[in-house]
Design a protein around this motif. Structure first.
Motif, PDB file in Angstrom:
ATOM      1  N   GLU A  61       0.796  -1.229   0.000  1.00 35.27           N
ATOM      2  CA  GLU A  61       0.000   0.000   0.000  1.00 35.27           C
ATOM      3  C   GLU A  61       0.831   1.282   0.000  1.00 35.27           C
ATOM      4  N   PRO A  62       1.945   1.374   0.743  1.00 34.49           N
ATOM      5  CA  PRO A  62       2.713   2.633   0.680  1.00 34.49           C
ATOM      6  C   PRO A  62       3.189   2.971  -0.733  1.00 34.49           C
ATOM      7  N   ILE A  63       3.484   1.970  -1.526  1.00 36.85           N
ATOM      8  CA  ILE A  63       3.919   2.202  -2.903  1.00 36.85           C
ATOM      9  C   ILE A  63       2.731   2.679  -3.736  1.00 36.85           C
ATOM     10  N   ALA A  64       1.587   2.024  -3.558  1.00 34.76           N
ATOM     11  CA  ALA A  64       0.387   2.430  -4.303  1.00 34.76           C
ATOM     12  C   ALA A  64       0.027   3.877  -4.002  1.00 34.76           C
ATOM     13  N   LEU A  65       0.079   4.261  -2.741  1.00 33.06           N
ATOM     14  CA  LEU A  65      -0.283   5.626  -2.374  1.00 33.06           C
ATOM     15  C   LEU A  65       0.727   6.642  -2.906  1.00 33.06           C
ATOM     16  N   ALA A  66       1.994   6.241  -2.981  1.00 32.13           N
ATOM     17  CA  ALA A  66       3.004   7.138  -3.561  1.00 32.13           C
ATOM     18  C   ALA A  66       2.712   7.388  -5.037  1.00 32.13           C
ATOM     19  N   PHE A  67       2.299   6.356  -5.760  1.00 36.66           N
ATOM     20  CA  PHE A  67       1.927   6.553  -7.165  1.00 36.66           C
ATOM     21  C   PHE A  67       0.688   7.434  -7.277  1.00 36.66           C
ATOM     22  N   CYS A  68      -0.282   7.212  -6.415  1.00 39.30           N
ATOM     23  CA  CYS A  68      -1.489   8.044  -6.452  1.00 39.30           C
ATOM     24  C   CYS A  68      -1.149   9.514  -6.248  1.00 39.30           C
ATOM     25  N   ALA A  69      -0.185   9.777  -5.370  1.00 39.46           N
ATOM     26  CA  ALA A  69       0.215  11.168  -5.121  1.00 39.46           C
ATOM     27  C   ALA A  69       0.846  11.803  -6.351  1.00 39.46           C
ATOM     28  N   GLN A  70       1.273  10.976  -7.307  1.00 39.01           N
ATOM     29  CA  GLN A  70       1.823  11.459  -8.577  1.00 39.01           C
ATOM     30  C   GLN A  70       0.757  11.530  -9.668  1.00 39.01           C
ATOM     31  N   GLY A  71      -0.502  11.280  -9.308  1.00 39.22           N
ATOM     32  CA  GLY A  71      -1.571  11.313 -10.292  1.00 39.22           C
ATOM     33  C   GLY A  71      -1.674  10.049 -11.121  1.00 39.22           C
ATOM     34  N   VAL A  72      -1.203   8.947 -10.573  1.00 44.17           N
ATOM     35  CA  VAL A  72      -1.192   7.667 -11.272  1.00 44.17           C
ATOM     36  C   VAL A  72      -2.085   6.687 -10.516  1.00 44.17           C
TER      37      VAL A  72
ATOM     38  N   GLU B 183      19.973   8.311   0.820  1.00 49.72           N
ATOM     39  CA  GLU B 183      20.714   8.336  -0.444  1.00 49.72           C
ATOM     40  C   GLU B 183      19.968   7.641  -1.577  1.00 49.72           C
ATOM     41  N   CYS B 184      19.043   6.730  -1.220  1.00 47.56           N
ATOM     42  CA  CYS B 184      18.325   5.953  -2.230  1.00 47.56           C
ATOM     43  C   CYS B 184      16.883   6.397  -2.420  1.00 47.56           C
ATOM     44  N   ALA B 185      16.401   7.265  -1.548  1.00 47.67           N
ATOM     45  CA  ALA B 185      14.977   7.607  -1.560  1.00 47.67           C
ATOM     46  C   ALA B 185      14.545   8.312  -2.835  1.00 47.67           C
ATOM     47  N   GLY B 186      15.500   8.876  -3.565  1.00 52.89           N
ATOM     48  CA  GLY B 186      15.148   9.546  -4.811  1.00 52.89           C
ATOM     49  C   GLY B 186      14.727   8.629  -5.935  1.00 52.89           C
ATOM     50  N   TRP B 187      14.841   7.311  -5.718  1.00 49.82           N
ATOM     51  CA  TRP B 187      14.477   6.392  -6.808  1.00 49.82           C
ATOM     52  C   TRP B 187      13.037   6.594  -7.244  1.00 49.82           C
ATOM     53  N   PHE B 188      12.147   6.899  -6.277  1.00 51.95           N
ATOM     54  CA  PHE B 188      10.734   6.967  -6.651  1.00 51.95           C
ATOM     55  C   PHE B 188      10.468   8.149  -7.565  1.00 51.95           C
ATOM     56  N   ASP B 189      11.040   9.294  -7.268  1.00 51.48           N
ATOM     57  CA  ASP B 189      10.840  10.454  -8.141  1.00 51.48           C
ATOM     58  C   ASP B 189      11.398  10.188  -9.535  1.00 51.48           C
TER      59      ASP B 189
END
Length: 274
Positions: free
Chosen positions: A52-63, A253-259
Motif C-alpha cells: 500500500e505505501p507504494i500504491a499511495l506514492a503513485f497516487c500522489a503522482q496522479g497515477v 541516499e536511495c529515496a530519490g528512486w521513486f521520483d
C-alpha cells in the motif's frame, strides 16, 4: 478514490485498487496510467512495506495504482504469474470505467515481486501463459516495468536461492531453474524498463539487475537503470514511511528512486513506446 478488493480467478490471488477520481478541473484525469504493484517476500509472503505505501506514492503522482496479493509457496510457478496476468487484464478490460489509459498499464515489483513483474514482461506472449491463466496476450501485456532490487537470475553465484525454491519447489532441476532465470528470456517484445538496485545489497546481489540490463540492451529494449552505492536489501521507499518495525530500511541516499521512476513513467509513450 475508488478503493476495492476482489478475488482473481487464480486461487489465493486478490487485487486491491486505488483508482483516482476523474474531474473536469484536472487536466488529463480522464485517462491516467496505472501501475500494478507486486510486493516482495521471497515467494513466501507478500510484504506490507512494499504494498500500500507504494500504491499511495503513485497516487500522489496522479497515477492509478493496484496492489496484487499473489499466491506464494506452496503455490508453484506459474501460479503467481497467472494471477498477475489476470490482474493486468482486469485493469485493461475496465479501463474506460475507471479512467485508465489502457496503453499505459505497468507492473512494478520488489525483490521476488520484481521477479514476478519481470516474468510477465518476458512471458506475456508465450502460449503456456495464455493456456494456464485463461488470458490472451493482448490483454495481459504490460506497457512498462518498474523493477526494484529484483530477483532475476538462478545462477548459483548470484541467485537468491530461497526465492527459487519457493517458486519451483526444492526438487527443481537445472532446466526448470533456467526457465525462470529471466535474463535468459528477454526478447525485443519485453516492455520498456526502469530498474534500480544497490551495490551493497547482500540479499539479492546487484548482478541480478546488471544481467537483466545487459539482456535488455542486447534486445534493444528501452531501459533506465540506477545503482546506488549504499543501502541494504528491501528498502521499499527508503524513507521513514516504509521503515520496518525495528526502524531499519531508511536510506536517504536511495529515496530519490521513486521520483526518478515517476518521471520516467510520465515520459513513457502510450503502448510502451513500441
Amino acid at each position: 478514490m475508488n478503493c476495492m478488493q476482489m478475488d482473481l480467478p487464480t486461487q489465493g490471488a486478490r487485487l486491491y485498487t486505488y483508482f483516482l477520481d476523474s474531474s473536469p478541473e484536472l487536466r488529463d484525469s480522464g485517462r491516467r496510467p496505472a501501475v500494478i504493484v507486486c510486493p516482495g517476500g521471497a515467494y513466501q509472503f507478500n510484504s506490507d512495506r512494499e504494498a500500500e505505501p507504494i500504491a499511495l506514492a503513485f497516487c500522489a503522482q496522479g497515477v492509478h495504482a493496484c496492489v496484487l496479493r499473489y499466491p506464494c509457496a506452496p503455490a508453484r510457478f506459474p501460479t503467481a504469474l497467472c494471477a498477475l496476468a489476470q490482474a493486468v487484464a482486469w485493469v485493461r478490460e475496465h479501463a474506460e470505467e475507471y479512467h485508465v489509459d489502457p496503453d499505459r498499464i505497468l507492473v512494478c515489483g520488489f525483490s521476488a515481486g520484481g521477479h514476478l513483474a519481470a516474468s510477465l514482461g518476458v512471458f506475456w506472449h508465450q502460449p503456456f501463459l495464455a493456456q494456464a491463466s485463461g488470458i490472451s496476450a493482448d490483454l495481459c501485456r504490460p506497457n512498462g516495468m518498474i523493477l526494484c532490487y529484483p530477483v532475476i537470475t538462478s545462477d548459483p553465484a548470484y541467485a537468491h536461492m530461497g526465492s527459487f525454491e519457493n517458486l519451483l519447489g526444492p526438487g527443481a532441476d537445472e532446466a526448470q531453474r533456467a526457465r525462470v532465470s529471466l535474463e535468459k528470456q528477454v526478447t525485443d517484445q519485453t516492455p520498456p524498463t526502469f530498474l534500480w538496485h544497490t551495490n551493497a545489497d547482500t540479499g539479492v546481489p546487484a548482478e541480478n539487475s546488471l544481467l537483466f540490463c545487459l539482456a535488455l540492451r542486447r534486445a534493444g529494449v528501452p531501459l533506465e537503470a540506477h545503482f546506488y552505492s549504499v543501502g541494504a536489501h528491501g528498502l521499499s521507499l527508503a524513507s521513514e514511511v516504509t521503515a520496518n518495525a525495528q526502524g531499519a530500511g531508511v536510506q536517504p541516499e536511495c529515496a530519490g528512486w521513486f521520483d526518478l521512476a515517476a518521471a520516467w513513467l510520465k515520459r513513457l509513450a502510450p503502448a510502451g513506446g513500441k
